[in-house]
Motif scaffolding. Structure first.
Motif, short mmCIF file in Angstrom:
data_model
loop_
_atom_site.label_atom_id
_atom_site.label_comp_id
_atom_site.label_asym_id
_atom_site.label_seq_id
_atom_site.Cartn_x
_atom_site.Cartn_y
_atom_site.Cartn_z
N GLY A 120 6.25 -8.64 0.55
CA GLY A 120 7.06 -9.28 -0.47
C GLY A 120 6.49 -9.17 -1.88
N ARG A 121 5.20 -8.92 -2.00
CA ARG A 121 4.58 -8.73 -3.32
C ARG A 121 5.13 -7.47 -3.99
NH1 ARG A 121 4.16 -12.94 -4.37
NH2 ARG A 121 3.71 -14.13 -2.56
N LEU A 122 5.56 -6.51 -3.18
CA LEU A 122 6.04 -5.23 -3.70
C LEU A 122 7.55 -5.10 -3.60
CD1 LEU A 122 3.61 -2.83 -1.82
CD2 LEU A 122 3.22 -3.97 -3.98
N HIS A 123 8.09 -5.52 -2.48
CA HIS A 123 9.50 -5.28 -2.16
C HIS A 123 10.32 -6.49 -2.55
CE1 HIS A 123 13.02 -4.34 0.38
NE2 HIS A 123 12.68 -3.11 0.06
N ALA A 143 -1.92 -2.37 -13.61
CA ALA A 143 -0.65 -2.20 -14.32
C ALA A 143 -0.76 -1.11 -15.37
CB ALA A 143 -0.23 -3.51 -14.98
N GLY A 144 -1.97 -0.80 -15.78
CA GLY A 144 -2.20 0.24 -16.79
C GLY A 144 -2.49 1.58 -16.16
N SER A 145 -3.71 2.03 -16.30
CA SER A 145 -4.06 3.39 -15.87
C SER A 145 -4.64 3.47 -14.46
CB SER A 145 -5.07 3.99 -16.86
OG SER A 145 -6.26 3.18 -16.86
N ALA A 146 -5.09 2.36 -13.89
CA ALA A 146 -5.68 2.39 -12.55
C ALA A 146 -4.63 2.80 -11.52
CB ALA A 146 -6.27 1.03 -12.19
N ARG A 147 -5.03 3.62 -10.56
CA ARG A 147 -4.10 4.13 -9.56
C ARG A 147 -4.16 3.35 -8.25
NH1 ARG A 147 -0.24 7.10 -10.38
NH2 ARG A 147 -0.55 8.31 -8.53
N VAL A 148 -5.26 2.63 -8.01
CA VAL A 148 -5.46 1.92 -6.75
C VAL A 148 -5.95 0.51 -7.05
CG1 VAL A 148 -6.79 1.85 -4.60
CG2 VAL A 148 -6.02 4.04 -5.50
N LEU A 149 -5.37 -0.46 -6.36
CA LEU A 149 -5.82 -1.84 -6.44
C LEU A 149 -6.30 -2.22 -5.05
CD1 LEU A 149 -6.00 -4.73 -7.69
CD2 LEU A 149 -3.64 -5.05 -6.93
N GLY A 189 0.71 -15.06 -4.71
CA GLY A 189 1.20 -15.40 -6.02
C GLY A 189 1.24 -14.25 -7.00
N ARG A 190 0.99 -13.05 -6.54
CA ARG A 190 1.03 -11.87 -7.42
C ARG A 190 2.33 -11.12 -7.21
NH1 ARG A 190 -3.38 -12.61 -10.73
NH2 ARG A 190 -5.09 -13.28 -9.44
N ASN A 191 2.96 -10.75 -8.29
CA ASN A 191 4.16 -9.93 -8.22
C ASN A 191 3.76 -8.52 -8.67
OD1 ASN A 191 5.74 -12.10 -7.42
ND2 ASN A 191 6.06 -12.72 -9.53
N HIS A 223 4.44 -2.50 -10.68
CA HIS A 223 3.29 -1.60 -10.76
C HIS A 223 3.02 -0.82 -9.49
CE1 HIS A 223 2.65 -4.28 -14.08
NE2 HIS A 223 2.37 -5.28 -13.28
N CYS A 224 3.60 -1.25 -8.38
CA CYS A 224 3.17 -0.72 -7.09
C CYS A 224 4.37 -0.51 -6.16
CB CYS A 224 2.19 -1.69 -6.46
SG CYS A 224 1.52 -1.14 -4.90
N ALA A 225 4.32 0.56 -5.38
CA ALA A 225 5.36 0.82 -4.39
C ALA A 225 4.77 1.21 -3.04
CB ALA A 225 6.30 1.92 -4.89
N THR A 226 3.46 1.15 -2.91
CA THR A 226 2.81 1.50 -1.65
C THR A 226 1.79 0.43 -1.30
OG1 THR A 226 3.06 3.85 -2.11
CG2 THR A 226 1.46 3.25 -0.43
N LEU A 227 1.84 -0.03 -0.05
CA LEU A 227 0.90 -1.02 0.46
C LEU A 227 0.20 -0.41 1.67
CD1 LEU A 227 -0.22 -3.96 0.80
CD2 LEU A 227 1.79 -4.40 2.21
#
Length: 158
Positions: free
Chosen positions: A47-50, A5-11, A20-22, A26-30
Motif C-alpha cells: 500500500g505504500r506504493l500502490h 525522491a531525488g537521485s537515489a535509485r534504491v531505498l 506512514g510513508r507514501n 517515487h517508487c514502483a517496485t518493492l
C-alpha cells in the motif's frame, strides 16, 4: 526518503520505514527480503506504493528460501488467497471471516512449532490455505449480497 525522491535509485528500509510513508510518487517496485508472517503487514507495505497518485505499474518481488516458513506462507497467500490481486482493505475483511481470534502470525507460528516433520508442515499449511480459501469465498458472497441489495452506490459512500 528525500534522497530517494531525488537521485537515489534504491531505498533500503527497516519495517518501521514503511509505516506512514507514501512512496507512490517515487517508487514502483518493492522487494520483500524479510517477508512478514502477518499478511496485513505485507498489504501495508504494498500500500505504500500502490495507491492513488501512482502513475506506473507496481512490481512486487518476494524472496523466501525454499523450505522456510516464509516460503510456505508466500505460497499460501499467493495460491489460496490471491493476496497480490486483492484491493487494499479486502484482506482485513477476509481474515475476519476466519473465525479464529488469534493473530494470523500466531497461528502460523503455532502450526510451524507443532509440526513434527516437513510433511506435517505442508499438511498444516494446506489446511490453513483451505480455511483462507473458504474465508475468501464467504467474503465474496457477502460482497455479492451487498451489491444485490444496495447496488454499487454502497461502495461510493464516504
Amino acid at each position: 526518503i528525500r534522497a530517494f525522491a531525488g537521485s537515489a535509485r534504491v531505498l533500503v528500509s527497516t519495517e518501521s520505514g514503511g509505516e506512514g510513508r507514501n512512496l507512490q510518487e517515487h517508487c514502483a517496485t518493492l522487494v520483500n527480503f524479510d517477508l512478514p508472517w502477518n499478511p496485513m503487514r505485507i498489504e501495508q507495505r504494498i500500500g505504500r506504493l500502490h495507491r492513488i497518485g501512482q502513475r506506473r505499474p507496481v512490481f512486487i518481488f518476494n524472496f523466501a528460501a525454499e523450505g522456510t516458513i516464509e516460503s510456505y506462507l508466500l505460497e499460501l497467500l499467493s495460491a489460496k488467497l490471491n493476496l497480490f490481486e486483492l484491493v487494499v482493505g479486502e484482506l482485513d475483511m477476509i481474515l475476519g471471516q476466519l473465525g479464529d481470534d488469534r493473530e494470523f502470525e500466531d497461528r502460523v507460528l503455532d502450526l510451524w512449532g507443532r509440526a513434527e516433520d516437513e510433511e506435517a508442515v505442508r499438511q498444516a499449511f494446506e489446511r490453513l490455505g483451505e480455511e483462507l480459501a473458504q474465508a475468501r469465498a464467504r467474503y465474496e458472497a457477502t460482497v455479492a449480497l451487498e451489491e444485490a441489495l444496495f447496488g454499487k452506490e454502497l461502495e461510493a459512500a464516504p
